[in-house]
Write an enzyme that holds these catalytic residues in place. Structure first.
Site, PDB file in Angstrom:
ATOM      1  N   GLY A   1      -9.509  30.884 -34.972  1.00  0.00           N
ATOM      2  CA  GLY A   1     -10.713  31.125 -35.739  1.00  0.00           C
ATOM      3  C   GLY A   1     -10.440  31.254 -37.297  1.00  0.00           C
ATOM      4  O   GLY A   1     -10.786  30.980 -38.376  1.00  0.00           O
ATOM      5  N   LEU A   2      -8.663  31.971 -37.566  1.00  0.00           N
ATOM      6  CA  LEU A   2      -8.439  31.746 -39.309  1.00  0.00           C
ATOM      7  C   LEU A   2      -8.477  30.682 -39.471  1.00  0.00           C
ATOM      8  O   LEU A   2      -9.371  30.177 -40.842  1.00  0.00           O
ATOM      9  CB  LEU A   2      -7.442  33.224 -38.689  1.00  0.00           C
ATOM     10  CG  LEU A   2      -6.620  33.162 -40.656  1.00  0.00           C
ATOM     11  CD1 LEU A   2      -7.453  34.251 -41.555  1.00  0.00           C
ATOM     12  CD2 LEU A   2      -5.395  33.589 -40.479  1.00  0.00           C
TER      13      LEU A   2
ATOM     14  N   ASP B   1       0.688  -0.889  -0.185  1.00  0.00           N
ATOM     15  CA  ASP B   1       0.251  -0.271   0.040  1.00  0.00           C
ATOM     16  C   ASP B   1       1.067   1.384   0.331  1.00  0.00           C
ATOM     17  O   ASP B   1       0.304   2.070  -0.328  1.00  0.00           O
ATOM     18  CB  ASP B   1      -0.574   0.130   1.270  1.00  0.00           C
ATOM     19  CG  ASP B   1      -2.349  -0.781   0.450  1.00  0.00           C
ATOM     20  OD1 ASP B   1      -2.895  -1.017  -0.262  1.00  0.00           O
ATOM     21  OD2 ASP B   1      -3.625  -0.126   1.564  1.00  0.00           O
TER      22      ASP B   1
ATOM     23  N   ASP C   1     -12.093  38.654 -31.385  1.00  0.00           N
ATOM     24  CA  ASP C   1     -10.401  37.896 -31.436  1.00  0.00           C
ATOM     25  C   ASP C   1     -11.841  36.121 -31.474  1.00  0.00           C
ATOM     26  O   ASP C   1     -11.566  35.647 -31.762  1.00  0.00           O
ATOM     27  CB  ASP C   1      -9.807  37.593 -31.702  1.00  0.00           C
ATOM     28  CG  ASP C   1      -8.681  36.044 -32.181  1.00  0.00           C
ATOM     29  OD1 ASP C   1      -8.579  35.638 -33.524  1.00  0.00           O
ATOM     30  OD2 ASP C   1      -8.556  35.036 -30.856  1.00  0.00           O
TER      31      ASP C   1
HETATM   32  S1  SF4 Z   1      -7.730  -2.673  -2.154  1.00  0.00           S
HETATM   33 FE1  SF4 Z   1      -6.761  -0.875  -0.510  1.00  0.00          FE
HETATM   34  S2  SF4 Z   1      -5.886  -1.946   0.606  1.00  0.00           S
HETATM   35 FE2  SF4 Z   1      -6.162  -3.193  -0.745  1.00  0.00          FE
HETATM   36  S3  SF4 Z   1      -3.756  -2.109  -2.255  1.00  0.00           S
HETATM   37 FE3  SF4 Z   1      -5.602  -1.092  -3.057  1.00  0.00          FE
HETATM   38  S4  SF4 Z   1      -5.609   0.605  -1.468  1.00  0.00           S
HETATM   39 FE4  SF4 Z   1      -4.055  -0.732  -0.541  1.00  0.00          FE
END
Ligand code: SF4
Length: 514
Positions: free
Chosen positions: A414-415, A36, A279
């Protein structure tokens, strides 16, 4: 279960990380599986922060599940306290840790640390990043704002500015812009939070006369609590766009009980003159599709219609918490809001509407690229290029300047637009080429100029085109050709016409222009 390829928002603990990373002197201990820590990269790579987020992960592995993960968590909290010596600590669980139910709050409190411990309950399977950020900020404000804090006395009125966070779209520059504007209005800023605030700063929140909520997704829950607890009124107008900035100034002056200085009453932005200059005439009536977080989408729609003369043909948000506000805004433009976090639904609607310009997030940029439609980014989620080195606010008068340049840039000038309709076969400035000011890299390949794939645009492909009708269609400038093709096919399908001829093409044109 839901099959998901792109998500607009991360899980809620990433919202909590955004608050912790924005602040000073706060540490977050996150019960989370190994891996994570990927979320660190959002801050160090995308936002290009030069320091690691103040987050300690327990990073438990499969073999830890056979042992005592609660002990693992307590050890991580104790070690983080020793090592980082924060003024306050936040504890919580990521999605996987939520399932093992170790109660981070109870475990951390059992350590009797001599600092505030803020326990976060973020339901990962129901809520998302912005909700997580709002809940975290609210919990911190509740825990840290000193109830005995006395209102300041004497001098100019004072406000807190609430909402800017880490990984926020242009938050860094918006704050510079708005604190400068407040100074010119004659209002002092007490605390800016969470960005740059320490727990000691948060203790002083009650000193201010009122609060300004710049990012409702993050700060409106906390502002409501401050309103109840310290009787501080809230300025809720978000100053994105010239009109909204003027409204913001008026609201601040009213709440602060002061007169707006004369030089501020006049607009200090170049946007009004730029969009009135001749413009910009060709911009009038360009059909625009807008999608993003609610705050930026609503603000963009107002600018698009009132300040640039566009026609808003689509408006939506992925933030379900603010669906009501977006629905109300959409009603102003006579359209129905799209509330979804499924990018395929967004793509299907963009494909159906065939707007001239898409204003959205990084996802809409991909969608627009596939459909060959010009696009500008107005809201998170964004990539690294939307954390630019240069000053690039969205708020205030300078923000309006930035917005004018950013939105007009992807459009054919635009042009060139005019010449293309007359000289389609030029080898360099042909109708197939992308706007020349975007260079070769931006040249749209013929594939991108085709209508959307059947998956994203189920209605498009049923009729055959006669060769002369195809040739005639190619005379239509590329930026409206997709729409012409789709309208003609719909017209033919509704009438059971199997082969589209030149005649069908012109009948369809007459039908849709009437
Ligand atoms: S779902 Fe949640 S716990 Fe699982 S990897 Fe993604 S952030 Fe981490």
């Amino acid at each position: 279960m839901r099959l998901t390829l792109w998500t607009y928002e991360a899980p809620p603990h990433v919202g909590a990380m955004r608050i912790a990373t924005a602040m000073e002197g706060v540490h977050y201990v996150l019960h989370a599986p190994q891996g994570d820590t990927y979320a660190d990269l959002l801050f160090t790579m995308i936002e290009r922060q030069s320091k690691r987020p103040p987050v300690t992960y327990t990073t438990f592995q499969a073999r830890d599940l056979g042992g005592d993960t609660a002990v693992l968590f307590k050890t991580a909290v104790a070690e983080a306290y020793e090592r980082f010596q924060p003024q306050a600590i936040m504890v919580g669980a990521s999605c996987t840790a939520e399932l093992i139910q170790d109660d981070p709050g109870g475990l951390a409190r059992a350590l009797n640390l001599p600092i505030p411990v803020v326990a976060l309950e973020l339901p990962s399977y129901q809520k998302k990043e912005n909700w997580g950020a709002a809940e975290t900020f609210y919990r911190l404000v509740r825990a840290l704002a000193d109830p005995a804090c006395a209102r300041h006395t004497g001098g100019r009125p004072r406000c807190n500015v609430l909402g800017p966070a880490a990984l926020g779209f242009r938050h860094r520059d918006d704050i510079t812009e708005i604190t400068d504007l407040l100074d010119r209005i004659g209002v002092d800023v007490g605390v800016v939070a969470p960005l740059g605030a320490s727990p000691a700063d948060m203790a002083r929140l009650g000193e201010a006369d009122f609060n300004i909520v710049l990012y409702p997704e993050i700060a409106s829950t906390a502002a409501r609590w401050l309103e109840r607890t310290f009787h501080q009124p809230t300025v809720a107008t978000v100053p994105i766009g010239v009109g909204a900035t003027r409204d913001f100034i008026a609201e601040v002056a009213r709440v602060a009980g002061i007169e707006v200085p004369a030089e501020l009453a006049a607009s200090a932005s170049r946007l009004p003159w730029y969009s009135h200059s001749v413009d910009s005439t060709y911009l009038t009536g360009k059909r625009v599709f807008i999608f993003g977080d609610a705050t930026h989408a609503i603000a963009a729609a107002r600018i698009a219609k009132d300040e640039l003369g566009f026609t808003v043909v689509g408006l939506g948000t992925y933030g379900r918490e603010f669906a009501r506000e977006v629905r109300e805004a959409a009603a102003l433009y006579g359209i129905e809001a799209l509330i979804t976090d499924d990018y395929l639904e967004v793509e299907a609607l963009v494909s159906e509407l065939q707007p001239d310009l898409v204003l959205g997030t990084q996802m809409e940029r991909h969608i627009a690229k596939r459909l060959g439609i010009p696009c500008a980014v107005i809201s998170a989620p964004v990539h690294v290029q939307d954390f630019p080195a240069r000053h690039s606010p969205q708020m205030g008068f300078e923000g309006a300047n930035v917005i004018f340049d950013t939105w007009v840039h992807p459009l054919m000038m635009g042009l060139e637009e005019h010449l293309l309709t007359m000289f389609r076969d030029d080898f360099e400035f042909s109708a197939e080429a992308a706007p020349s000011h975007l260079g070769h890299a931006a040249a749209a390949s013929p594939a991108t100029l085709q209508p959307a794939t059947p998956q994203s645009a189920p209605e498009s492909d049923t009729s055959d085109w006669a060769p002369d009708a195809e040739r005639e269609l190619r005379k239509v400038p590329f930026f409206v050709r997709g729409k012409a093709r789709r309208n003609t096919e719909r017209f033919a399908r509704d009438r059971g016409i199997a082969l589209i001829t030149v005649e069908t093409l012109y009948h369809a044109k007459a039908h849709f222009s009437s």
